[in-house]
Design a protein around this motif. Structure first.
Motif, PDB file in Angstrom:
ATOM      1  N   VAL A  53      23.214 -29.931  -7.585  1.00 27.02           N
ATOM      2  CA  VAL A  53      23.548 -29.723  -6.181  1.00 27.02           C
ATOM      3  C   VAL A  53      22.446 -28.874  -5.578  1.00 27.02           C
ATOM      4  N   ARG A  54      21.808 -29.388  -4.522  1.00 30.03           N
ATOM      5  CA  ARG A  54      20.751 -28.633  -3.844  1.00 30.03           C
ATOM      6  C   ARG A  54      21.372 -27.884  -2.680  1.00 30.03           C
ATOM      7  N   LYS A  55      21.293 -26.558  -2.747  1.00 29.29           N
ATOM      8  CA  LYS A  55      21.799 -25.690  -1.682  1.00 29.29           C
ATOM      9  C   LYS A  55      20.684 -24.717  -1.338  1.00 29.29           C
ATOM     10  N   GLY A  56      20.175 -24.831  -0.139  1.00 29.01           N
ATOM     11  CA  GLY A  56      19.093 -23.952   0.279  1.00 29.01           C
ATOM     12  C   GLY A  56      17.842 -24.200  -0.544  1.00 29.01           C
ATOM     13  N   PRO A  57      17.179 -23.131  -0.979  1.00 33.47           N
ATOM     14  CA  PRO A  57      15.913 -23.307  -1.687  1.00 33.47           C
ATOM     15  C   PRO A  57      16.056 -23.682  -3.163  1.00 33.47           C
ATOM     16  N   ILE A  58      17.268 -23.627  -3.704  1.00 30.46           N
ATOM     17  CA  ILE A  58      17.390 -23.874  -5.140  1.00 30.46           C
ATOM     18  C   ILE A  58      18.307 -25.047  -5.458  1.00 30.46           C
ATOM     19  N   THR A  59      18.167 -25.555  -6.663  1.00 25.37           N
ATOM     20  CA  THR A  59      18.978 -26.661  -7.153  1.00 25.37           C
ATOM     21  C   THR A  59      19.820 -26.159  -8.321  1.00 25.37           C
ATOM     22  N   TYR A  60      21.133 -26.175  -8.132  1.00 26.82           N
ATOM     23  CA  TYR A  60      22.070 -25.759  -9.167  1.00 26.82           C
ATOM     24  C   TYR A  60      22.373 -26.948 -10.072  1.00 26.82           C
ATOM     25  N   SER A  61      22.584 -26.698 -11.349  1.00 24.33           N
ATOM     26  CA  SER A  61      22.966 -27.741 -12.305  1.00 24.33           C
ATOM     27  C   SER A  61      24.299 -27.352 -12.929  1.00 24.33           C
ATOM     28  N   TYR A  62      25.182 -28.340 -13.061  1.00 23.69           N
ATOM     29  CA  TYR A  62      26.511 -28.097 -13.605  1.00 23.69           C
ATOM     30  C   TYR A  62      26.880 -29.173 -14.608  1.00 23.69           C
ATOM     31  N   LYS A  63      27.721 -28.792 -15.567  1.00 20.39           N
ATOM     32  CA  LYS A  63      28.257 -29.741 -16.535  1.00 20.39           C
ATOM     33  C   LYS A  63      29.777 -29.766 -16.371  1.00 20.39           C
ATOM     34  N   VAL A  64      30.359 -30.954 -16.313  1.00 22.04           N
ATOM     35  CA  VAL A  64      31.795 -31.119 -16.127  1.00 22.04           C
ATOM     36  C   VAL A  64      32.486 -30.910 -17.479  1.00 22.04           C
ATOM     37  N   LEU A  65      33.390 -29.928 -17.547  1.00 25.60           N
ATOM     38  CA  LEU A  65      34.145 -29.647 -18.766  1.00 25.60           C
ATOM     39  C   LEU A  65      35.555 -30.236 -18.709  1.00 25.60           C
ATOM     40  N   GLN A  66      36.186 -30.148 -17.533  1.00 23.51           N
ATOM     41  CA  GLN A  66      37.511 -30.708 -17.307  1.00 23.51           C
ATOM     42  C   GLN A  66      37.574 -31.209 -15.875  1.00 23.51           C
ATOM     43  N   LEU A  67      38.543 -32.059 -15.576  1.00 24.40           N
ATOM     44  CA  LEU A  67      38.722 -32.578 -14.229  1.00 24.40           C
ATOM     45  C   LEU A  67      39.947 -31.944 -13.580  1.00 24.40           C
ATOM     46  N   SER A  68      39.884 -31.767 -12.276  1.00 20.54           N
ATOM     47  CA  SER A  68      41.017 -31.246 -11.521  1.00 20.54           C
ATOM     48  C   SER A  68      40.929 -31.759 -10.101  1.00 20.54           C
ATOM     49  N   GLU A  69      42.021 -32.306  -9.606  1.00 19.99           N
ATOM     50  CA  GLU A  69      42.047 -32.788  -8.230  1.00 19.99           C
ATOM     51  C   GLU A  69      42.369 -31.663  -7.259  1.00 19.99           C
ATOM     52  N   ASN A  70      43.048 -30.629  -7.739  1.00 19.75           N
ATOM     53  CA  ASN A  70      43.460 -29.524  -6.875  1.00 19.75           C
ATOM     54  C   ASN A  70      42.403 -28.436  -6.855  1.00 19.75           C
ATOM     55  N   ARG A  71      42.298 -27.769  -5.698  1.00 30.03           N
ATOM     56  CA  ARG A  71      41.354 -26.663  -5.569  1.00 30.03           C
ATOM     57  C   ARG A  71      41.804 -25.530  -6.485  1.00 30.03           C
ATOM     58  N   LEU A  72      40.863 -24.975  -7.213  1.00 29.03           N
ATOM     59  CA  LEU A  72      41.166 -23.942  -8.196  1.00 29.03           C
ATOM     60  C   LEU A  72      40.852 -22.556  -7.665  1.00 29.03           C
ATOM     61  N   GLY A  73      41.458 -21.569  -8.283  1.00 29.12           N
ATOM     62  CA  GLY A  73      41.075 -20.197  -8.020  1.00 29.12           C
ATOM     63  C   GLY A  73      39.707 -19.949  -8.630  1.00 29.12           C
ATOM     64  N   ALA A  74      38.970 -19.029  -8.071  1.00 26.48           N
ATOM     65  CA  ALA A  74      37.600 -18.778  -8.511  1.00 26.48           C
ATOM     66  C   ALA A  74      37.525 -18.388  -9.987  1.00 26.48           C
TER      67      ALA A  74
END
Length: 141
Positions: A53-74
């Protein structure tokens, strides 16, 4: 729980974007990629996928561990998604933060006066000649 989930839903649920529509717009603008290809909002993620995901000047990388349709707490997000952003990208973010604080006047100091402005101009000009040898050791600066 399903084995796949829409990208825009997942980005919203993992708190990467504030709303699902903002997440969908980011996908449409090419800011979300998987394996170097732009992802449309309706494409799906699976467990184990890696996306950027590119946000501003940097590109974040993420790996999906589990799926969730509902918004989670931080606090729950690390259980569902792993941040694998390169250290060089995080360095860019830190440099941007440091650069933003340089040259900031004290709170309440207001704008520089004409005298302050002239002093600043003299200081940053090429003509400014400051020699530490000219200062006496006993003299206060």
């Amino acid at each position: 729980m399903a084995n796949e989930e829409r990208i825009d839903k997942y980005l919203f649920a993992m708190r990467i974007y504030k709303t699902r529509s903002i997440a969908a717009d980011a996908c449409k603008k090419g800011r979300v990629k998987m394996n170097g290809t732009d992802m449309k909002p309706a494409k799906t993620f699976k467990i184990g996928d890696i996306f950027t995901v590119r946000k501003g000047p940097i590109t974040y990388s993420y790996k999906v561990l589990q799926l969730s349709e509902n918004r989670l707490g931080a606090k729950l997000v690390p259980e569902y998604m792993q941040d694998i952003t390169a250290p060089e990208q995080l360095e860019i973010l830190e440099l941007a933060r440091l650069g933003a604080t340089q040259g900031v006047r004290d709170r309440g100091a207001g704008r520089p006066t004409k005298k302050d402005r002239r002093d600043i101009d003299v200081f940053i000009s090429d003509d400014y000649d400051f020699n530490l040898d000219d200062i006496d050791d006993d003299e206060e600066i």
